[in-house]
Write an enzyme that holds these catalytic residues in place. Structure first.
Site, mmCIF file in Angstrom:
data_model
loop_
_atom_site.group_PDB
_atom_site.id
_atom_site.type_symbol
_atom_site.label_atom_id
_atom_site.label_comp_id
_atom_site.label_asym_id
_atom_site.label_seq_id
_atom_site.Cartn_x
_atom_site.Cartn_y
_atom_site.Cartn_z
ATOM 1 N N ASP A 115 -95.062 34.664 -21.005
ATOM 2 C CA ASP A 115 -94.317 33.409 -21.096
ATOM 3 C C ASP A 115 -94.081 32.803 -19.721
ATOM 4 O OD1 ASP A 115 -94.199 33.447 -23.850
ATOM 5 O OD2 ASP A 115 -92.230 34.396 -23.939
ATOM 6 N N LYS A 126 -85.029 24.902 -28.747
ATOM 7 C CA LYS A 126 -85.516 26.155 -29.324
ATOM 8 C C LYS A 126 -84.917 27.365 -28.610
ATOM 9 C CE LYS A 126 -89.802 28.240 -30.992
ATOM 10 N NZ LYS A 126 -89.521 29.657 -30.773
#
Length: 437
Positions: free
Chosen positions: A321, A420
């Site tokens: 990520d 999110k």
């Protein structure tokens, strides 16, 4: 407005208190729900993804009470949800969908699980295949190998559990199995076929399971053994550490914008793999300092058109990520940056490899996109002004490309997608940014 215009930033400096880790938050919530006893969870991430997990657990009969800001009291079920029939919507939260699907597959209820359209494009077949081999009754309600799912009561075979799962698509499949199998009380052995990607996320899973009293033995990250008669037991109080992936944007800002920028909530004692993003920045030439619960980055000679950072060639399997942040940092480095072993980007909230390549080109970068790598050559004459960055309903695309403002003014389309995992990201980003007048 459905966009955010960021003026040119001339310097970055300040201190940021990080929100709780998404990966830890959703793991802790599920483990607390399965445990015996009451767990007090502190510093839980407040975001869409954790909201979906909380709502799903509540629908399954878990007693959840909010006790303060980002604090919850969860009364565990002892491994058996009260509600035996439920329709659960998990949005695009992979950290909620995959482990919860594995747990429900080993229950004695009837459950439907669905999400947004993109979640229905994210593969889950390897996990379902593994669960079916030990008696799970799971049907696909759409395309084979993808959500939505219909889950019916399991029929477990007698004796120990042995199964295999592919490791080269998503570590969340293995995480789901590891978290779910203790509810059976049986000894279980999981063989991983292929190279296990995102190994630090599996290590993170094992660390959270240990907090709840379940120890997993493993051999070379290819075979995992759960001894019989281990059950989750609440540790009482659990505090969620800050999100190391979110730290990457601020640390990158410190490197590009001179700094120092300090993030608080993660440091040398972090259990998250993405904390090693700081090492990558160091390899690029940033000055990185670290304490037990903080990391600080700076680059005294940054700014004013100078490029003191250097391009790198990096295998990013350990920071999948945070590696996205490096792709934008590469715009401000001398030489070519190559990020490898990132095939998993294609299976995330969007096809991140394709999306990153397209948006970097808008800023004038030279891009070579492969199946599992991206090679970035920074623009020779500065970033292209006036770019409107599309974010593909992907929180990390929005946060990564905020860093482009260190070179030119930039428009971020659909900035609200950061909800999110980090609803207040842009407010925090502006706290450390010194904009040109």
């Amino acid at each position: 407005m459905n966009w955010l215009d960021l003026p040119v930033i001339k310097k970055a400096q300040g201190i940021i208190q990080l929100p709780g880790s998404k990966s830890i938050s959703n793991r802790i919530l599920l483990l607390a729900a399965l445990a015996q006893g009451v767990t007090h969870v502190r510093d839980l991430l407040d975001s869409d993804d954790t909201g979906y997990m909380l709502k799903a657990l509540a629908k399954l009969g878990v007693d959840i009470t909010q006790t303060g800001e980002n604090s919850y009291r969860i009364t565990g079920t002892g491994g058996h949800f009260k509600v035996k029939e439920a329709d659960l919507f998990l949005g695009n939260a992979g950290t909620a969908f995959r482990p919860l699907a594995a747990v429900l597959a080993l229950m004695d209820g009837h459950y439907q699980m669905s999400g947004v359209a993109r979640m229905h494009e994210r593969p889950i077949g390897d996990l379902i295949d593994a669960l079916r081999k030990i008696g799970a009754d799971i049907a696909y309600l759409g395309y084979q190998g993808y959500p939505p799912l219909q889950i019916n009561p399991v029929t477990l075979d007698c004796g120990d559990i042995r199964l295999s799962v592919k490791g080269d698509v998503s570590s969340q499949f293995l995480t789901g199995l590891l978290m779910a199998l203790p509810v059976t009380g049986k000894k279980a052995v999981i063989e991983v076929t292929g190279v296990l990607i995102s190994q630090p996320y599996v290590a993170l899973t094992l660390a959270q399971m240990r907090k709840f009293g379940v120890v997993v033995e493993h051999v070379a990250w290819q075979q995992f053994t759960l001894p019989a008669h281990q059950y989750y037991c609440s540790p009482g109080d659990v505090r969620v550490e800050g999100d190391a992936s979110s730290a990457s944007y601020f640390l990158a800002a410190g490197a590009i914008g001179g700094g120092p920028v300090r993030v608080q909530g993660v440091g040398s004692e972090s259990v998250q793999g993405d904390v090693r993003f700081a090492e990558a920045l160091g390899k690029m030439g940033a000055c990185v300092r670290m304490g037990t619960n903080w990391i600080e980055s700076s680059c005294p000679h940054a700014g004013a058109g100078r490029l003191p950072l250097q391009g790198i060639d990096l295998d990013c399997n350990h920071i999948p990520d945070a590696a996205m942040t490096l792709a934008v940092v590469a715009l401000f480095a001398n030489g070519v940056t190559t990020l490898k072993n990132i095939a998993s980007w294609r299976l995330k909230e969007t096809d991140r490899l394709a999306a990153m390549a397209k948006e970097l080109k808008k800023l004038g970068a030279g891009i070579e996109e492969g199946n599992d790598y991206i090679r970035i050559s920074p623009p020779q004459n500065g970033l292209t002004p006036g770019a409107a960055i599309d974010t593909y309903d992907d929180h990390r695309m929005a946060m990564c490309f905020s860093l482009a403002a260190f070179g030119v003014s930039v428009r971020i389309n659909d900035p609200g997608c950061v909800s999110k995992t980090f609803p207040y990201y842009f407010e925090q980003f502006k706290r450390i940014a010194c904009f040109e007048n």
